[in-house]
Structures are given as C-alpha cells and as structure tokens.
Design a protein around this motif. Sequence first.
Motif, PDB file in Angstrom:
ATOM      1  N   GLY A 185       0.819  -1.215   0.000  1.00  0.00           N
ATOM      2  CA  GLY A 185       0.000   0.000   0.000  1.00  0.00           C
ATOM      3  C   GLY A 185       0.847   1.256   0.000  1.00  0.00           C
ATOM      4  N   GLY A 186       1.954   1.216   0.710  1.00  0.00           N
ATOM      5  CA  GLY A 186       2.861   2.365   0.736  1.00  0.00           C
ATOM      6  C   GLY A 186       3.422   2.673  -0.637  1.00  0.00           C
ATOM      7  N   TYR A 187       3.824   1.634  -1.351  1.00  0.00           N
ATOM      8  CA  TYR A 187       4.302   1.849  -2.719  1.00  0.00           C
ATOM      9  C   TYR A 187       3.191   2.425  -3.596  1.00  0.00           C
ATOM     10  CZ  TYR A 187       8.844  -0.481  -2.248  1.00  0.00           C
ATOM     11  OH  TYR A 187      10.129  -0.802  -1.911  1.00  0.00           O
ATOM     12  N   SER A 188       1.996   1.894  -3.447  1.00  0.00           N
ATOM     13  CA  SER A 188       0.874   2.383  -4.255  1.00  0.00           C
ATOM     14  C   SER A 188       0.576   3.850  -3.955  1.00  0.00           C
ATOM     15  CB  SER A 188      -0.373   1.549  -3.982  1.00  0.00           C
ATOM     16  OG  SER A 188      -0.159   0.233  -4.391  1.00  0.00           O
ATOM     17  N   LYS A 189       0.525   4.189  -2.676  1.00  0.00           N
ATOM     18  CA  LYS A 189       0.250   5.573  -2.282  1.00  0.00           C
ATOM     19  C   LYS A 189       1.366   6.518  -2.702  1.00  0.00           C
ATOM     20  CE  LYS A 189      -2.565   4.353   1.667  1.00  0.00           C
ATOM     21  NZ  LYS A 189      -2.637   4.326   3.136  1.00  0.00           N
ATOM     22  N   ASN A 190       2.554   5.963  -2.853  1.00  0.00           N
ATOM     23  CA  ASN A 190       3.710   6.767  -3.232  1.00  0.00           C
ATOM     24  C   ASN A 190       3.925   6.774  -4.745  1.00  0.00           C
ATOM     25  OD1 ASN A 190       5.789   8.424  -2.214  1.00  0.00           O
ATOM     26  ND2 ASN A 190       7.279   6.796  -2.485  1.00  0.00           N
ATOM     27  N   LYS A 191       2.886   6.330  -5.467  1.00  0.00           N
ATOM     28  CA  LYS A 191       2.913   6.326  -6.939  1.00  0.00           C
ATOM     29  C   LYS A 191       4.082   5.513  -7.500  1.00  0.00           C
ATOM     30  CE  LYS A 191       0.357  10.563  -7.504  1.00  0.00           C
ATOM     31  NZ  LYS A 191       0.134  11.330  -6.351  1.00  0.00           N
ATOM     32  N   GLN A 192       4.266   4.327  -6.919  1.00  0.00           N
ATOM     33  CA  GLN A 192       5.283   3.397  -7.396  1.00  0.00           C
ATOM     34  C   GLN A 192       4.616   2.042  -7.669  1.00  0.00           C
ATOM     35  OE1 GLN A 192       8.911   3.268  -5.119  1.00  0.00           O
ATOM     36  NE2 GLN A 192       8.736   5.415  -4.567  1.00  0.00           N
ATOM     37  N   PRO A 193       3.736   1.999  -8.675  1.00  0.00           N
ATOM     38  CA  PRO A 193       2.971   0.772  -8.915  1.00  0.00           C
ATOM     39  C   PRO A 193       3.834  -0.429  -9.289  1.00  0.00           C
ATOM     40  CG  PRO A 193       2.726   2.283 -10.757  1.00  0.00           C
ATOM     41  CD  PRO A 193       3.457   3.026  -9.671  1.00  0.00           C
ATOM     42  N   TYR A 194       4.932  -0.213  -9.963  1.00  0.00           N
ATOM     43  CA  TYR A 194       5.773  -1.340 -10.359  1.00  0.00           C
ATOM     44  C   TYR A 194       6.433  -1.981  -9.141  1.00  0.00           C
ATOM     45  CZ  TYR A 194       4.926   0.371 -15.031  1.00  0.00           C
ATOM     46  OH  TYR A 194       4.309   0.769 -16.183  1.00  0.00           O
ATOM     47  N   GLU A 195       6.855  -1.153  -8.182  1.00  0.00           N
ATOM     48  CA  GLU A 195       7.426  -1.683  -6.943  1.00  0.00           C
ATOM     49  C   GLU A 195       6.361  -2.428  -6.153  1.00  0.00           C
ATOM     50  OE1 GLU A 195      10.573  -1.905  -5.909  1.00  0.00           O
ATOM     51  OE2 GLU A 195      11.149  -0.993  -7.801  1.00  0.00           O
ATOM     52  N   ALA A 196       5.137  -1.885  -6.122  1.00  0.00           N
ATOM     53  CA  ALA A 196       4.033  -2.546  -5.422  1.00  0.00           C
ATOM     54  C   ALA A 196       3.755  -3.908  -6.042  1.00  0.00           C
ATOM     55  CB  ALA A 196       2.780  -1.665  -5.462  1.00  0.00           C
ATOM     56  N   LEU A 197       3.706  -3.962  -7.354  1.00  0.00           N
ATOM     57  CA  LEU A 197       3.438  -5.215  -8.050  1.00  0.00           C
ATOM     58  C   LEU A 197       4.577  -6.223  -7.854  1.00  0.00           C
ATOM     59  CD1 LEU A 197       1.371  -6.623  -9.792  1.00  0.00           C
ATOM     60  CD2 LEU A 197       2.489  -5.654 -11.803  1.00  0.00           C
ATOM     61  N   LYS A 198       5.797  -5.723  -7.902  1.00  0.00           N
ATOM     62  CA  LYS A 198       6.959  -6.591  -7.699  1.00  0.00           C
ATOM     63  C   LYS A 198       6.917  -7.224  -6.297  1.00  0.00           C
ATOM     64  CE  LYS A 198      11.637  -5.478  -7.318  1.00  0.00           C
ATOM     65  NZ  LYS A 198      12.785  -4.676  -7.721  1.00  0.00           N
ATOM     66  N   LEU A 199       6.591  -6.411  -5.298  1.00  0.00           N
ATOM     67  CA  LEU A 199       6.508  -6.916  -3.949  1.00  0.00           C
ATOM     68  C   LEU A 199       5.345  -7.893  -3.795  1.00  0.00           C
ATOM     69  CD1 LEU A 199       7.918  -6.748  -1.218  1.00  0.00           C
ATOM     70  CD2 LEU A 199       6.358  -4.903  -0.605  1.00  0.00           C
ATOM     71  N   PHE A 200       4.237  -7.593  -4.454  1.00  0.00           N
ATOM     72  CA  PHE A 200       3.084  -8.498  -4.433  1.00  0.00           C
ATOM     73  C   PHE A 200       3.471  -9.876  -4.978  1.00  0.00           C
ATOM     74  CE2 PHE A 200      -0.581 -10.407  -6.608  1.00  0.00           C
ATOM     75  CZ  PHE A 200      -1.411 -10.588  -5.521  1.00  0.00           C
ATOM     76  N   HIS A 201       4.249  -9.894  -6.048  1.00  0.00           N
ATOM     77  CA  HIS A 201       4.688 -11.179  -6.619  1.00  0.00           C
ATOM     78  C   HIS A 201       5.618 -11.919  -5.665  1.00  0.00           C
ATOM     79  CE1 HIS A 201       2.644 -10.966 -10.411  1.00  0.00           C
ATOM     80  NE2 HIS A 201       3.112  -9.752 -10.625  1.00  0.00           N
TER      81      HIS A 201
END
Length: 66
Positions: free
Chosen positions: A47-63
């Motif tokens: 969520g922090g990555y998403s809120k910080n406008k870093q969707p690729y990092e959020a997705l990478k962490l999700f994987h």
Amino acid sequence: MCHNNANKSSLDRLEEEIPSPDRILFARSLFDAMAEKNLISWNVMIGGYSKNKQPYEALKLFHELQ
C-alpha cells in the motif's frame, strides 16, 4: 500476542508516513529487516508503494508475497 500488537501499532504509524517519498526507503529497510512478515506488514508495504505512486514496486513486492 503483545509482540503482534506492538508490530501492528508501529506499522500503522509507518503507514501514515509512507507516502512521503523519503520514507519509503526507510519503510522498506524496516520491512526487509523483519524476521517474520505477516499479512499486515505485506499490505502496509504494498500500500505504501501504491500511495507513493510506485505501482511497479508494489506489483513486484506483491509477486514476492506469492
């Protein structure tokens, strides 16, 4: 149980501060240093990555979670 409550409390406070760009790296270092990650810690970091406008990092962490 107290340890989990303390973790949740810390993570809640951290989540409030994560959107600040200079805090996301600090948050990630705390996350990486956690001996046991739970669903809350994963959710806060993604969520922090998403809120910080870093969707690729959020997705990478999700994987990594899978």
